[in-house]
Design a protein around this motif. Structure first.
Motif: not given
Length: 211
Positions: A135-142
């Protein structure tokens, strides 16, 4: 999909005995099949897919870009004007058309693989790869892009968490799963190549954690 962890201490498998490059093995094993990348927004499907296609000498297509070209509208505009169901219908048609033109590497939108007809089409004419990210990786990217229609909510992180809960069990039907983490794109591409090589050459599907 059975999964085994590819450990950090294992030697790279870029070449088999006799020195044949992994790219050549994969092209031979794929035949006329395509490679379809699935996963949530921010998983890196487009970036990884473009580099993967380059390594394999295949055409790369991004389904979202192809949908926008076919509609003459951006995806946010399609959602706003016609709604998500209409978008999903068009998405299914575009992906079907692209797969008929294979072999290629195709990056799909996050919701595309949820359609049973699309999953069936992918299973018939491609090898599917789930790029899975935390989740944290996805949110940083989006957060770097503000054009994600499904995240135009009061709490985008809660929305993403809900999407993960619903979609991850469906993505798990993919042939191969590779972890997309905050490492170099080339490292993730190599992990995808190695996972595909193992899968297509008779080993079990593997989950590769980028190191």
């Amino acid at each position: 999909m059975e999964a085994a962890v590819h450990g950090a201490m294992q030697e790279p498998v870029s070449e088999a005995e006799g020195g044949e490059p992994i790219e050549a093995r994969l092209r031979r094993a794929l035949g006329l099949r395509s490679i379809v990348l699935v996963g949530l927004m921010g998983a890196g499907k487009s970036t990884v897919g473009r580099r993967l296609a380059s390594r394999l000498g295949l055409i790369f297509k991004d389904a979202d870009i192809e949908i926008e070209a076919a509609a003459g509208l951006t995806i946010p505009d399609i959602f706003a004007i016609y709604g998500e169901p209409s978008f999903r219908d068009g998405e299914e048609r575009v992906i079907s058309r692209l797969l008929r033109a294979g072999p290629l590497v195709l990056a799909t939108g996050g919701g595309a693989y949820l359609r049973e007809a699309t999953r069936q089409r992918v299973a018939e004419s491609a090898v599917s790869v789930w790029l899975k990210a935390d989740l944290d990786v996805l949110m940083r990217r989006v957060r770097k892009r503000g054009n994600r229609p499904l995240l135009q909510t009061e709490d985008p992180e809660a929305t993403m968490r809900d999407l993960m809960e619903v979609r991850h069990p469906v993505y798990a039907a993919a042939d191969v799963m590779v972890i997309s983490r905050e490492v170099s794109h080339d490292r993730v591409v190599q992990d995808v190549l190695e996972a595909l090589d193992a899968h297509l050459n008779g080993e079990r599907s593997i989950s590769v954690a980028a190191q």
